[in-house]
Design a protein around this motif. Structure first.
Motif, PDB file in Angstrom:
ATOM      1  N   PHE A  26      11.788   1.602  12.657  1.00 55.39           N
ATOM      2  CA  PHE A  26      11.062   0.639  13.498  1.00 55.39           C
ATOM      3  C   PHE A  26       9.624   1.085  13.712  1.00 55.39           C
ATOM      4  CE2 PHE A  26       9.583  -0.459  17.784  1.00 55.39           C
ATOM      5  CZ  PHE A  26       9.517  -1.838  17.648  1.00 55.39           C
ATOM      6  N   PHE A  27       9.432   2.363  14.057  1.00 57.08           N
ATOM      7  CA  PHE A  27       8.083   2.860  14.302  1.00 57.08           C
ATOM      8  C   PHE A  27       7.255   2.926  13.020  1.00 57.08           C
ATOM      9  CE2 PHE A  27       9.985   4.601  18.272  1.00 57.08           C
ATOM     10  CZ  PHE A  27       9.197   3.857  19.121  1.00 57.08           C
ATOM     11  N   ALA A  28       7.892   3.216  11.892  1.00 61.47           N
ATOM     12  CA  ALA A  28       7.171   3.196  10.612  1.00 61.47           C
ATOM     13  C   ALA A  28       6.722   1.781  10.286  1.00 61.47           C
ATOM     14  CB  ALA A  28       8.052   3.744   9.504  1.00 61.47           C
ATOM     15  N   GLY A  29       7.586   0.803  10.501  1.00 60.08           N
ATOM     16  CA  GLY A  29       7.213  -0.596  10.273  1.00 60.08           C
ATOM     17  C   GLY A  29       6.122  -1.052  11.238  1.00 60.08           C
ATOM     18  N   LEU A  30       6.199  -0.585  12.457  1.00 62.09           N
ATOM     19  CA  LEU A  30       5.169  -0.922  13.445  1.00 62.09           C
ATOM     20  C   LEU A  30       3.817  -0.347  13.027  1.00 62.09           C
ATOM     21  CD1 LEU A  30       4.610  -2.236  16.212  1.00 62.09           C
ATOM     22  CD2 LEU A  30       5.096  -0.014  17.233  1.00 62.09           C
ATOM     23  N   GLY A  31       3.828   0.856  12.500  1.00 60.82           N
ATOM     24  CA  GLY A  31       2.582   1.467  12.024  1.00 60.82           C
ATOM     25  C   GLY A  31       1.997   0.730  10.841  1.00 60.82           C
ATOM     26  N   VAL A  32       2.857   0.318   9.906  1.00 58.38           N
ATOM     27  CA  VAL A  32       2.396  -0.437   8.737  1.00 58.38           C
ATOM     28  C   VAL A  32       1.813  -1.774   9.191  1.00 58.38           C
ATOM     29  CG1 VAL A  32       3.161  -1.640   6.651  1.00 58.38           C
ATOM     30  CG2 VAL A  32       3.945   0.676   7.108  1.00 58.38           C
ATOM     31  N   THR A  33       2.483  -2.431  10.124  1.00 56.53           N
ATOM     32  CA  THR A  33       2.002  -3.724  10.610  1.00 56.53           C
ATOM     33  C   THR A  33       0.679  -3.578  11.347  1.00 56.53           C
ATOM     34  OG1 THR A  33       4.289  -4.415  10.852  1.00 56.53           O
ATOM     35  CG2 THR A  33       2.644  -5.735  11.988  1.00 56.53           C
ATOM     36  N   THR A  34       0.559  -2.526  12.141  1.00 54.69           N
ATOM     37  CA  THR A  34      -0.674  -2.296  12.885  1.00 54.69           C
ATOM     38  C   THR A  34      -1.838  -2.023  11.932  1.00 54.69           C
ATOM     39  OG1 THR A  34       0.599  -1.381  14.711  1.00 54.69           O
ATOM     40  CG2 THR A  34      -1.753  -0.899  14.684  1.00 54.69           C
ATOM     41  N   LEU A  35      -1.595  -1.225  10.913  1.00 64.11           N
ATOM     42  CA  LEU A  35      -2.659  -0.935   9.939  1.00 64.11           C
ATOM     43  C   LEU A  35      -3.026  -2.182   9.136  1.00 64.11           C
ATOM     44  CD1 LEU A  35      -1.639   2.583   8.619  1.00 64.11           C
ATOM     45  CD2 LEU A  35      -3.568   1.995  10.062  1.00 64.11           C
TER      46      LEU A  35
ATOM     47  N   GLY B  54       0.809  -1.208   0.000  1.00 67.94           N
ATOM     48  CA  GLY B  54       0.000   0.000   0.000  1.00 67.94           C
ATOM     49  C   GLY B  54       0.842   1.257   0.000  1.00 67.94           C
ATOM     50  N   THR B  55       0.213   2.357   0.326  1.00 66.17           N
ATOM     51  CA  THR B  55       0.907   3.644   0.311  1.00 66.17           C
ATOM     52  C   THR B  55       1.855   3.798   1.485  1.00 66.17           C
ATOM     53  OG1 THR B  55      -0.945   4.634   1.487  1.00 66.17           O
ATOM     54  CG2 THR B  55      -0.972   4.772  -0.901  1.00 66.17           C
ATOM     55  N   CYS B  56       1.738   2.963   2.497  1.00 71.63           N
ATOM     56  CA  CYS B  56       2.605   3.080   3.674  1.00 71.63           C
ATOM     57  C   CYS B  56       3.998   2.514   3.429  1.00 71.63           C
ATOM     58  CB  CYS B  56       1.974   2.366   4.865  1.00 71.63           C
ATOM     59  SG  CYS B  56       0.432   3.090   5.387  1.00 71.63           S
ATOM     60  N   VAL B  57       4.187   1.773   2.358  1.00 68.49           N
ATOM     61  CA  VAL B  57       5.490   1.162   2.095  1.00 68.49           C
ATOM     62  C   VAL B  57       6.529   2.221   1.756  1.00 68.49           C
ATOM     63  CG1 VAL B  57       6.720  -0.388   0.528  1.00 68.49           C
ATOM     64  CG2 VAL B  57       4.491  -1.010   1.413  1.00 68.49           C
ATOM     65  N   LEU B  58       6.151   3.246   1.017  1.00 71.75           N
ATOM     66  CA  LEU B  58       7.098   4.287   0.614  1.00 71.75           C
ATOM     67  C   LEU B  58       7.672   5.038   1.815  1.00 71.75           C
ATOM     68  CD1 LEU B  58       8.479   5.742  -1.734  1.00 71.75           C
ATOM     69  CD2 LEU B  58       6.523   7.278  -1.790  1.00 71.75           C
ATOM     70  N   PRO B  59       6.863   5.563   2.757  1.00 76.54           N
ATOM     71  CA  PRO B  59       7.471   6.234   3.914  1.00 76.54           C
ATOM     72  C   PRO B  59       8.320   5.296   4.769  1.00 76.54           C
ATOM     73  CG  PRO B  59       5.138   6.762   3.788  1.00 76.54           C
ATOM     74  CD  PRO B  59       5.411   5.714   2.761  1.00 76.54           C
ATOM     75  N   ALA B  60       7.915   4.043   4.887  1.00 76.25           N
ATOM     76  CA  ALA B  60       8.697   3.098   5.688  1.00 76.25           C
ATOM     77  C   ALA B  60      10.051   2.838   5.049  1.00 76.25           C
ATOM     78  CB  ALA B  60       7.933   1.803   5.865  1.00 76.25           C
ATOM     79  N   SER B  61      10.083   2.695   3.734  1.00 79.61           N
ATOM     80  CA  SER B  61      11.364   2.440   3.073  1.00 79.61           C
ATOM     81  C   SER B  61      12.247   3.684   3.059  1.00 79.61           C
ATOM     82  CB  SER B  61      11.124   1.946   1.648  1.00 79.61           C
ATOM     83  OG  SER B  61      10.467   2.933   0.898  1.00 79.61           O
ATOM     84  N   GLN B  62      11.647   4.864   2.952  1.00 78.28           N
ATOM     85  CA  GLN B  62      12.448   6.085   2.973  1.00 78.28           C
ATOM     86  C   GLN B  62      13.033   6.343   4.354  1.00 78.28           C
ATOM     87  OE1 GLN B  62       9.908   9.175   1.500  1.00 78.28           O
ATOM     88  NE2 GLN B  62      10.461   8.783  -0.619  1.00 78.28           N
ATOM     89  N   ARG B  63      12.317   5.998   5.393  1.00 76.43           N
ATOM     90  CA  ARG B  63      12.830   6.218   6.740  1.00 76.43           C
ATOM     91  C   ARG B  63      13.932   5.228   7.083  1.00 76.43           C
ATOM     92  NH1 ARG B  63       9.798   9.922   9.300  1.00 76.43           N
ATOM     93  NH2 ARG B  63       7.645  10.163   8.660  1.00 76.43           N
TER      94      ARG B  63
END
Length: 51
Positions: A39-48, A20-29
């Protein structure tokens, strides 16, 4: 009827495995080496994804 349900199940499965759209911010961070932010970006993607 079964053809409609099969196509809905197929589309649902396809949507579940597509990033989804959350992959781009997680990979950029994670790219610049900011481990805590990644870690927190991945946690947010997993939670969503789990909800």
């Amino acid at each position: 009827m079964s053809t409609t349900l099969l196509s809905i199940a197929l589309l649902h499965g396809l949507v579940q495995v597509t990033p989804g759209t959350c992959v781009l911010p997680a990979s950029q961070r994670s790219a610049p080496g900011q481990r805590q932010s990644a870690f927190f970006a991945g946690l947010g993607v997993t939670t969503l994804a789990a909800t």
